[in-house]
Design an enzyme around this catalytic site. Sequence first.
Site, PDB file in Angstrom:
ATOM      1  CB  SER A 125      -0.849  -0.029   1.269  1.00  0.00           C
ATOM      2  OG  SER A 125      -1.417   1.223   1.512  1.00  0.00           O
ATOM      3  CE1 TYR A 150      -4.011  -2.684   5.650  1.00  0.00           C
ATOM      4  CE2 TYR A 150      -3.571  -0.375   5.137  1.00  0.00           C
ATOM      5  CZ  TYR A 150      -3.815  -1.668   4.724  1.00  0.00           C
ATOM      6  OH  TYR A 150      -3.847  -1.958   3.386  1.00  0.00           O
ATOM      7  CE  LYS A 154      -1.394  -4.421   3.593  1.00  0.00           C
ATOM      8  NZ  LYS A 154      -1.663  -5.729   3.029  1.00  0.00           N
TER       9      LYS A 154
HETATM   10  P1  NAD Z   1     -10.802  -7.201   1.478  1.00  0.00           P
HETATM   11  O1  NAD Z   1     -11.006  -7.149   2.956  1.00  0.00           O
HETATM   12  O2  NAD Z   1     -11.981  -6.988   0.608  1.00  0.00           O
HETATM   13  O3  NAD Z   1     -10.134  -8.605   1.083  1.00  0.00           O
HETATM   14  C1  NAD Z   1      -9.251  -9.301   1.932  1.00  0.00           C
HETATM   15  C2  NAD Z   1      -9.743 -10.741   2.013  1.00  0.00           C
HETATM   16  O4  NAD Z   1      -8.843 -11.473   2.837  1.00  0.00           O
HETATM   17  C3  NAD Z   1     -11.127 -10.855   2.648  1.00  0.00           C
HETATM   18  O5  NAD Z   1     -11.964 -11.604   1.793  1.00  0.00           O
HETATM   19  C4  NAD Z   1     -10.878 -11.579   3.978  1.00  0.00           C
HETATM   20  O6  NAD Z   1     -11.966 -12.400   4.329  1.00  0.00           O
HETATM   21  C5  NAD Z   1      -9.603 -12.351   3.665  1.00  0.00           C
HETATM   22  N1  NAD Z   1      -8.762 -12.644   4.842  1.00  0.00           N
HETATM   23  C6  NAD Z   1      -8.299 -11.771   5.778  1.00  0.00           C
HETATM   24  N2  NAD Z   1      -7.556 -12.431   6.684  1.00  0.00           N
HETATM   25  C7  NAD Z   1      -7.537 -13.741   6.306  1.00  0.00           C
HETATM   26  C8  NAD Z   1      -6.922 -14.901   6.850  1.00  0.00           C
HETATM   27  N3  NAD Z   1      -6.224 -14.859   7.971  1.00  0.00           N
HETATM   28  N4  NAD Z   1      -7.097 -16.071   6.197  1.00  0.00           N
HETATM   29  C9  NAD Z   1      -7.829 -16.149   5.060  1.00  0.00           C
HETATM   30  N5  NAD Z   1      -8.429 -15.074   4.502  1.00  0.00           N
HETATM   31  C10 NAD Z   1      -8.284 -13.875   5.136  1.00  0.00           C
HETATM   32  O7  NAD Z   1      -9.641  -6.177   1.126  1.00  0.00           O
HETATM   33  P2  NAD Z   1      -9.173  -5.628  -0.296  1.00  0.00           P
HETATM   34  O8  NAD Z   1      -9.595  -4.223  -0.408  1.00  0.00           O
HETATM   35  O9  NAD Z   1      -9.523  -6.585  -1.364  1.00  0.00           O
HETATM   36  O10 NAD Z   1      -7.599  -5.616  -0.065  1.00  0.00           O
HETATM   37  C11 NAD Z   1      -6.772  -6.689  -0.470  1.00  0.00           C
HETATM   38  C12 NAD Z   1      -5.352  -6.407  -0.054  1.00  0.00           C
HETATM   39  O11 NAD Z   1      -4.936  -5.156  -0.607  1.00  0.00           O
HETATM   40  C13 NAD Z   1      -5.153  -6.271   1.456  1.00  0.00           C
HETATM   41  O12 NAD Z   1      -3.911  -6.838   1.778  1.00  0.00           O
HETATM   42  C14 NAD Z   1      -5.123  -4.789   1.684  1.00  0.00           C
HETATM   43  O13 NAD Z   1      -4.395  -4.443   2.830  1.00  0.00           O
HETATM   44  C15 NAD Z   1      -4.431  -4.309   0.413  1.00  0.00           C
HETATM   45  N6  NAD Z   1      -4.741  -2.916   0.064  1.00  0.00           N
HETATM   46  C16 NAD Z   1      -6.049  -2.535  -0.090  1.00  0.00           C
HETATM   47  C17 NAD Z   1      -6.342  -1.206  -0.393  1.00  0.00           C
HETATM   48  C18 NAD Z   1      -7.786  -0.746  -0.524  1.00  0.00           C
HETATM   49  O14 NAD Z   1      -8.034   0.468  -0.475  1.00  0.00           O
HETATM   50  N7  NAD Z   1      -8.756  -1.630  -0.720  1.00  0.00           N
HETATM   51  C19 NAD Z   1      -5.305  -0.275  -0.568  1.00  0.00           C
HETATM   52  C20 NAD Z   1      -3.989  -0.710  -0.408  1.00  0.00           C
HETATM   53  C21 NAD Z   1      -3.710  -2.046  -0.109  1.00  0.00           C
END
Ligand code: NAD
Length: 338
Positions: A125, A150, A154
């Site tokens: 991120s 958070y 990362k």
């Molecule tokens: P999201 O919460 O929609 O998806 C994450 C998924 O991981 C969820 O379906 C959750 O159920 C699953 N999960 C979490 N912990 C778990 C575990 N221990 N075992 C199995 N499954 C698990 O989030 P997203 O927006 O799709 O983000 C995906 C990745 O991208 C994350 O790592 C997030 O930190 C990163 N990210 C997201 C954003 C954003 O704005 N959405 C920005 C920068 C980085």
Amino acid sequence: MKILVTGGLGYIGSHTAIELSKDYETVIVDNLINSNISTLKGINKIGFSKIIFEKLDLCNLNDVKSLFKKHPNIEGVIHFAALKNVSESVKDPLSYYQNNIISLLNLLSEINERKMKINFIFSSSCAVYGQSENLPISENEIKKPALSPYGNTKQICEDILTDFSKINSKFNVVSLRYFNPIGAHESGEIGELPKEEPQNLVPYITQSAAKIRGKLTIFGNNYNTPDGTCIRDYIHVVDLAKAHTCALNYLLDNKGVNNEFFNIGTGKGNSVLEIINSFEKVTGKKVVYKIGPRRPGDITAAYADNEKALKYLHWKPNYSLEDALLSAWNWEKNYRKT
Ligand code: NAD
Ligand code: UDP
């Protein structure tokens, strides 16, 4: 080639699984902590080939062992699974450190123990840059302390991957530093579906326009920007999903690459008020809002220098901000009527 997508029922993972299913055998794992099993139906409806789903918690090492035993021929991992709610991470840091770090360590320890050759893509991120003052933000920016537990997870995960890649020549990794993903698949079958009240701007706008939430609060209009509201780099989630297949191809084509970092953003910044105005223009829906205080930890402006990704990943964003906002609204409408 078999690719493991952790957190593949989540927002970005589900869109990426669709892209991967064009060329790869795709295995999704998710424990549904922040996603809904209905997303699997959506994925299989629009995906290009059948996707395998395994429900498991990556923090459980035995589950991870069984996963690799069942799928010993995995050659790529895209690791999305994480908790991602910034303010929740401030209130409950231990859950964030535990989930986001243990899940990565369990994956790596199994990869290590099995001596697997793996191309790994990590969901990082722009939060890793902390309070960056230089714009646009490039990958060479010196990282400042993260503004939340958070963001710190990362930074720590990037460091763990760097150290592990140094001692394991069969392990090659790209960390993609996302800016602000928004929007949804054009089919309206999958999109952003937070389990709790949305913390992010665009899902709050769409839910507010759909009358599921009340007025939007703009967190501060006294920033040093042309209209006083914060500026971010909003990228269509399908463009972001495509960056993962480009990163995978990059690792496959460049055997010498061991550990690289790329910003994934459009390179353009938009203010909160610009987002609201564009949303109203493309959807014809009014966004009712009030001005509230600044949100702790928000930085004035962040947008990506994406030149490195354009050059080396042969990736470029294709969708406009308007496309992204309209797709977010189409998804919200489609989901709410079912
Ligand atoms: P999201 O919460 O929609 O998806 C994450 C998924 O991981 C969820 O379906 C959750 O159920 C699953 N999960 C979490 N912990 C778990 C575990 N221990 N075992 C199995 N499954 C698990 O989030 P997203 O927006 O799709 O983000 C995906 C990745 O991208 C994350 O790592 C997030 O930190 C990163 N990210 C997201 C954003 C954003 O704005 N959405 C920005 C920068 C980085
Ligand atoms: N924002 C807002 N009201 C909301 C949610 C977000 O004004 O209900 C603002 C927030 O202050 C930031 C921008 O919208 O300036 C993007 O916030 P988001 O949480 O979507 O992403 P962030 O950049 O913080 O990861």
